[in-house]
Motif scaffolding. Structure first.
Motif, short mmCIF file in Angstrom:
data_model
loop_
_atom_site.label_atom_id
_atom_site.label_comp_id
_atom_site.label_asym_id
_atom_site.label_seq_id
_atom_site.Cartn_x
_atom_site.Cartn_y
_atom_site.Cartn_z
N PRO A 103 0.57 -1.12 0.21
CA PRO A 103 -0.10 0.18 -0.39
C PRO A 103 1.12 1.11 -0.51
CG PRO A 103 -0.21 -1.50 1.71
CD PRO A 103 0.84 -1.82 1.22
N ARG A 104 0.12 2.32 -0.68
CA ARG A 104 1.60 3.28 -0.99
C ARG A 104 0.45 4.50 -0.82
NH1 ARG A 104 5.02 4.25 -5.76
NH2 ARG A 104 6.57 3.30 -4.70
N TRP A 105 0.81 5.06 0.20
CA TRP A 105 -0.46 6.45 0.57
C TRP A 105 -0.17 7.77 0.54
CZ3 TRP A 105 -5.18 7.03 4.61
CH2 TRP A 105 -5.07 5.68 4.50
N LEU A 106 0.14 8.76 -1.05
CA LEU A 106 0.40 10.01 -1.02
C LEU A 106 -0.88 10.96 -0.75
CD1 LEU A 106 2.28 11.70 -2.80
CD2 LEU A 106 1.08 11.25 -4.94
N ILE A 107 -0.08 11.42 -0.11
CA ILE A 107 -0.69 12.32 0.98
C ILE A 107 0.01 13.87 0.61
CG2 ILE A 107 -1.57 13.44 2.94
CD1 ILE A 107 -1.28 10.53 3.90
N GLN A 108 -1.34 14.60 0.04
CA GLN A 108 -0.88 16.16 -1.23
C GLN A 108 -1.92 17.01 0.13
OE1 GLN A 108 -2.09 15.24 -5.15
NE2 GLN A 108 -0.11 16.19 -5.29
N HIS A 109 -0.47 17.85 0.81
CA HIS A 109 -1.47 18.42 1.93
C HIS A 109 -1.89 20.46 1.61
CE1 HIS A 109 1.98 18.92 3.97
NE2 HIS A 109 2.19 17.78 4.03
N SER A 110 -2.47 21.24 1.59
CA SER A 110 -1.24 22.40 2.20
C SER A 110 -0.66 23.43 3.15
CB SER A 110 -3.61 23.00 2.39
OG SER A 110 -4.57 22.97 1.76
N PRO A 111 -0.15 23.88 2.86
CA PRO A 111 1.33 24.42 4.04
C PRO A 111 0.78 24.49 5.35
CG PRO A 111 0.89 25.35 2.00
CD PRO A 111 -0.60 25.27 1.92
N ASN A 112 0.98 24.08 6.01
CA ASN A 112 1.55 24.02 7.03
C ASN A 112 -0.15 23.09 7.86
OD1 ASN A 112 3.51 25.47 7.47
ND2 ASN A 112 2.70 27.43 6.63
N THR A 113 -0.72 22.59 7.15
CA THR A 113 -1.97 21.97 7.55
C THR A 113 -1.50 20.89 8.54
OG1 THR A 113 -2.84 22.31 5.29
CG2 THR A 113 -3.28 20.34 6.81
N LEU A 114 -0.45 20.34 8.47
CA LEU A 114 0.50 19.13 9.25
C LEU A 114 1.76 19.26 10.18
CD1 LEU A 114 -0.89 15.91 6.97
CD2 LEU A 114 -2.02 16.52 9.08
N VAL A 126 -3.97 -7.31 9.63
CA VAL A 126 -3.99 -7.77 8.79
C VAL A 126 -3.21 -8.62 8.18
CG1 VAL A 126 -6.50 -6.93 8.12
CG2 VAL A 126 -4.49 -6.69 6.96
N GLY A 127 -1.58 -9.07 8.52
CA GLY A 127 -0.98 -9.31 7.80
C GLY A 127 0.46 -9.35 7.57
N LEU A 128 0.37 -8.09 6.83
CA LEU A 128 1.19 -7.65 6.01
C LEU A 128 2.01 -7.07 6.54
CD1 LEU A 128 -0.80 -7.17 4.20
CD2 LEU A 128 -0.05 -4.92 2.97
N PRO A 129 3.08 -7.13 5.74
CA PRO A 129 4.96 -7.17 7.03
C PRO A 129 4.88 -5.02 6.47
CG PRO A 129 5.13 -7.40 4.88
CD PRO A 129 3.25 -8.03 5.02
N ALA A 130 4.91 -4.71 7.76
CA ALA A 130 5.33 -3.55 7.69
C ALA A 130 6.20 -2.40 7.06
CB ALA A 130 5.66 -3.04 9.49
N PHE A 131 6.80 -3.13 6.43
CA PHE A 131 7.51 -2.29 5.60
C PHE A 131 7.09 -2.44 4.17
CE2 PHE A 131 9.01 -6.20 4.26
CZ PHE A 131 9.02 -5.87 2.50
N TYR A 132 5.93 -3.33 3.58
CA TYR A 132 5.27 -3.18 2.63
C TYR A 132 4.61 -1.18 2.36
CZ TYR A 132 5.28 -7.98 0.77
OH TYR A 132 5.58 -9.23 0.95
N VAL A 133 4.12 -1.23 3.97
CA VAL A 133 3.59 0.72 3.46
C VAL A 133 3.97 1.64 4.11
CG1 VAL A 133 1.93 1.44 5.13
CG2 VAL A 133 1.72 -0.81 4.89
N GLN A 134 3.95 2.88 2.51
CA GLN A 134 4.54 3.53 2.41
C GLN A 134 3.45 5.09 2.65
OE1 GLN A 134 6.38 3.63 -1.64
NE2 GLN A 134 7.09 1.32 -1.45
N VAL A 135 3.81 5.49 3.47
CA VAL A 135 2.73 6.95 3.27
C VAL A 135 3.97 7.93 3.23
CG1 VAL A 135 2.10 8.58 4.75
CG2 VAL A 135 1.74 5.88 4.87
N HIS A 136 3.92 8.27 2.17
CA HIS A 136 4.76 10.11 0.78
C HIS A 136 4.08 11.10 0.86
CE1 HIS A 136 7.15 7.46 -0.61
NE2 HIS A 136 6.26 6.47 -0.81
N TYR A 137 3.93 12.58 2.21
CA TYR A 137 3.33 13.54 1.96
C TYR A 137 4.30 14.89 1.13
CZ TYR A 137 1.75 11.68 7.26
OH TYR A 137 1.64 10.99 7.78
N VAL A 138 2.93 15.67 -0.03
CA VAL A 138 3.76 16.25 -0.63
C VAL A 138 2.83 17.36 0.05
CG1 VAL A 138 3.23 17.09 -2.92
CG2 VAL A 138 3.98 14.44 -2.59
#
Length: 140
Positions: A2-13, A32-44
């Motif tokens: 799973p790759r999450w691409l999180i695009q956000h306004s400035p200073n939102t997070l 649910v059993g997925l290896p943690a390293f499978y999960v990617q979260v990218h903030y833009v």
């Protein structure tokens, strides 16, 4: 993955909020059993005047694109369970801050995925459990 691409306004997070959110997102999958390293979260962070909602700049918006490769949902029940888990993570992170958000999920065929040149082991297999324990792709 799973790759999450999180695009956000400035200073939102804040950096701390980003770390907490990434941890909670990862838990959705490791439960649910997925290896943690499978999960990617990218903030833009989107610079001012680069994101418009309804033709107007929005000062407090988050757009999430969720890509699934490691698993795909095969029933409406799975879809609704997953959406509920996503909402349970996003709502408390965004709603109290008055953030507007939107997300969508896309699923890609698993056979189009490799990690470090390796084909990930089959879902739920003993080999995948080794990858989960090692928290990285390993040749088996």
């Amino acid at each position: 993955m799973p790759r999450w691409l999180i695009q956000h306004s400035p200073n939102t997070l804040t950096p701390e909020e980003k770390a907490t959110l990434a941890s909670e997102i990862t838990k959705i999958y490791t439960r649910v059993g997925l290896p943690a390293f499978y999960v990617q979260v990218h903030y833009v962070e989107m610079p001012p005047s680069t994101a418009f909602i309804g033709g107007e700049p929005h000062p407090n918006f988050v757009a999430l694109t969720i890509f699934h490769l490691a698993r795909t949902m095969t029933s409406e029940e799975q879809v609704q369970r997953f959406l509920s888990r996503v909402d349970a993570v996003l709502t408390p992170a965004f709603e109290p801050k008055g953030i507007d958000w939107e997300y969508f999920i896309t699923e890609t065929p698993r056979h189009l995925w490799k990690i470090n040149g390796l084909v990930p082991p089959p879902a739920g297999s003993e080999e995948e459990k080794v990858w989960a324990e090692e928290n990285r792709a390993v040749k088996l």
